[in-house]
Design an enzyme around this catalytic site. Structure first.
Site, PDB file in Angstrom:
ATOM      1  N   LYS A  13      12.515  -1.317   6.125  1.00 13.71           N
ATOM      2  CA  LYS A  13      11.838  -0.075   6.551  1.00 13.71           C
ATOM      3  C   LYS A  13      12.596   0.611   7.689  1.00 13.71           C
ATOM      4  O   LYS A  13      12.759   1.820   7.695  1.00 13.71           O
ATOM      5  CB  LYS A  13      10.414  -0.360   7.056  1.00 13.71           C
ATOM      6  N   ARG A  88      -0.491  -0.855  10.366  1.00 10.99           N
ATOM      7  CA  ARG A  88      -0.417  -2.255   9.943  1.00 10.99           C
ATOM      8  C   ARG A  88      -1.781  -2.872   9.747  1.00 10.99           C
ATOM      9  O   ARG A  88      -1.860  -4.063   9.399  1.00 10.99           O
ATOM     10  CB  ARG A  88       0.354  -3.067  10.981  1.00 10.99           C
TER      11      ARG A  88
END
Ligand code: AMP
Length: 215
Positions: A13, A88
């Site tokens: 990422k 998250r």
């Protein structure tokens, strides 16, 4: 464009987010980078976050929501932002949705970069980062000099504490337990979800990302 990058630790990422941000001419916000800088500078935020980060656990949602809000409201994010590892947990996804609604801005894509656990463990255990510019390297040893052009002081490669095998195992478990449900949250809220295979060369993965985003 506002793009959320999701995916397990070590899926790429950070690297792909950097390249995507460059190509789109917008900044990247990585909460991990913000927190590591705070730890290095010994700020109250850094002192509060360090232990959880070293173990590979998440820091509290309200801390992340504060960083996220400030970054999105900043003039540098006016054209868009790539959010790398920022969402998250489900409360963070809800918080981001609220902030975007307040700002009257859409979420353009939630991009999930996927990679199998074995590849992640192999990647992270051979990763070092420059202690000055923070650039990651694969297959280079701690103690080597950073080869990125001319930054001063010259950097030395170090292993991130949370790339130690025990912390990596914990980060993968934390991802399954706390972050993977965020994908379902976005699915049930009709977000523009895109899945991309994170295995292959940097260019191959970036190519897939661009196709999936239609850019
Ligand atoms: P990263 O660089 O994205 O792998 O993040 C490194 C560490 O920073 C994570 O293992 C967490 O301890 C913390 N962190 C970064 N982003 C978040 C987030 N959105 N929520 C909670 N903790 C985070």
């Amino acid at each position: 464009m506002i793009i959320v990058l999701l995916g397990p630790p070590g899926a790429g990422k950070g690297t792909q987010g950097e390249r995507l941000a460059e190509q789109l001419g917008i900044p990247k916000l990585a909460t991990g980078d913000v927190l590591r800088a705070a730890v290095r500078e010994g700020t109250p935020l850094g002192l509060a976050a360090k232990a959880a980060m070293d173990r590979g656990d998440l820091v509290p949602d309200d801390v992340i929501l504060g960083i996220m809000k400030e970054a999105l409201a900043s003039p540098t994010a006016a054209k868009g932002v790539i959010l790398d590892g920022v969402v998250r947990t489900t409360p963070q996804a809800e918080g981001l949705a609220r902030v975007l609604e307040e700002l009257g801005r859409p979420l353009d894509a939630v991009l999930v970069v996927e990679a199998p656990d074995e590849a992640i463990v192999a990647r992270l255990s051979s990763r070092t980062v420059c202690d000055v510019c923070q650039r990651p390297f694969t297959g280079r040893e701690p103690g080597e000099r950073c080869s990125i052009d001319g930054h001063q002081p010259e950097g030395t490669l170090v292993r991130r504490k949370d790339d130690e095998p025990e912390a990596v195992r914990n980060r993968l478990a934390v991802y399954q337990r706390q972050t993977a449900p965020v994908i379902d949250w976005y699915r049930t809220h009709g977000a523009p979800l895109r899945f991309v295979d994170g295995m292959g060369t940097l260019d191959e993965v970036l190519g897939r990302i661009r196709v999936s985003l239609g850019i």
